[in-house]
Enzyme design. Sequence first.
Site: not given
Length: 272
Positions: A142, A200
Amino acid sequence: MRGILFASFGTSHADAQASCLDAVANALLEAEPDALLGQAYTSSIIRRVLLGRGQDVPDVRQALVRMAAAGVDDVTVQPGHLMPGEEFDKLRSQVVDCAALFDRVCVGEPLLSGTADAERVMRVMARHYQAEQGRAVVLMGHGTDRFSNVVYAAMNFHAMLLGRSDLYVGTVEAQPDLDCVMGLLRERDYSRVTLAPLMLVAGDHSKNDMAGDGEDSWASRLRAAGYEVTCNLEGLGQLPDIRAMYAEHARDAEQLTVAAPRELRRGVRHAA
């Protein structure tokens, strides 16, 4: 009563919730089967989307209040975030707000909280994506504007130390970005690229920014550059070794130093 709260950013994708978030939460419970397990999302946007679908997922504060009302007096909050950033700071703030509800509150570290974590995760990824002649593996993280973003550069360094010059890490919203990664790819003779999330869950970023059909997606840009591209939509939470790391962070969680008089704790419990 013991309690474990798994608090992640969250996802609006039901498949990612089951395969990644629920899987990590269950791993925490397997490590401490007598504890009461709870889940929370730190993203208010995702919670609003899910509420519109009839799914009420609490934030950290709400989840802790519910756990205290259920009789939990000793709780460990394990974040699902990859690194200490804005969402983790928000989580800690909400835990501090609720500390008076419990006799003992511990908070675990995010997945990538030190050099050893970064090295270990890259070892997991190197095992999961075996080297193939003519192929590069590019992992999409990210990214953050916090100093903790340096962990992505560190992971590229660890890949090199592992002898995996074919394994690269880039980010959507920080550095190294895709331009940087593509510059590195051009230095070697690759014809194929496998893209996979270093997140995740394989949610919006993975399905749209990484694997989407739009001309700005990573897959589209790499194909336009002449590479044969395949996308692996598999979140980190699906990997047993990653789930084990979260369980270890929960086990090693440090107790918050915030304390309140027992009379106040009783009063807050009564109000809850």
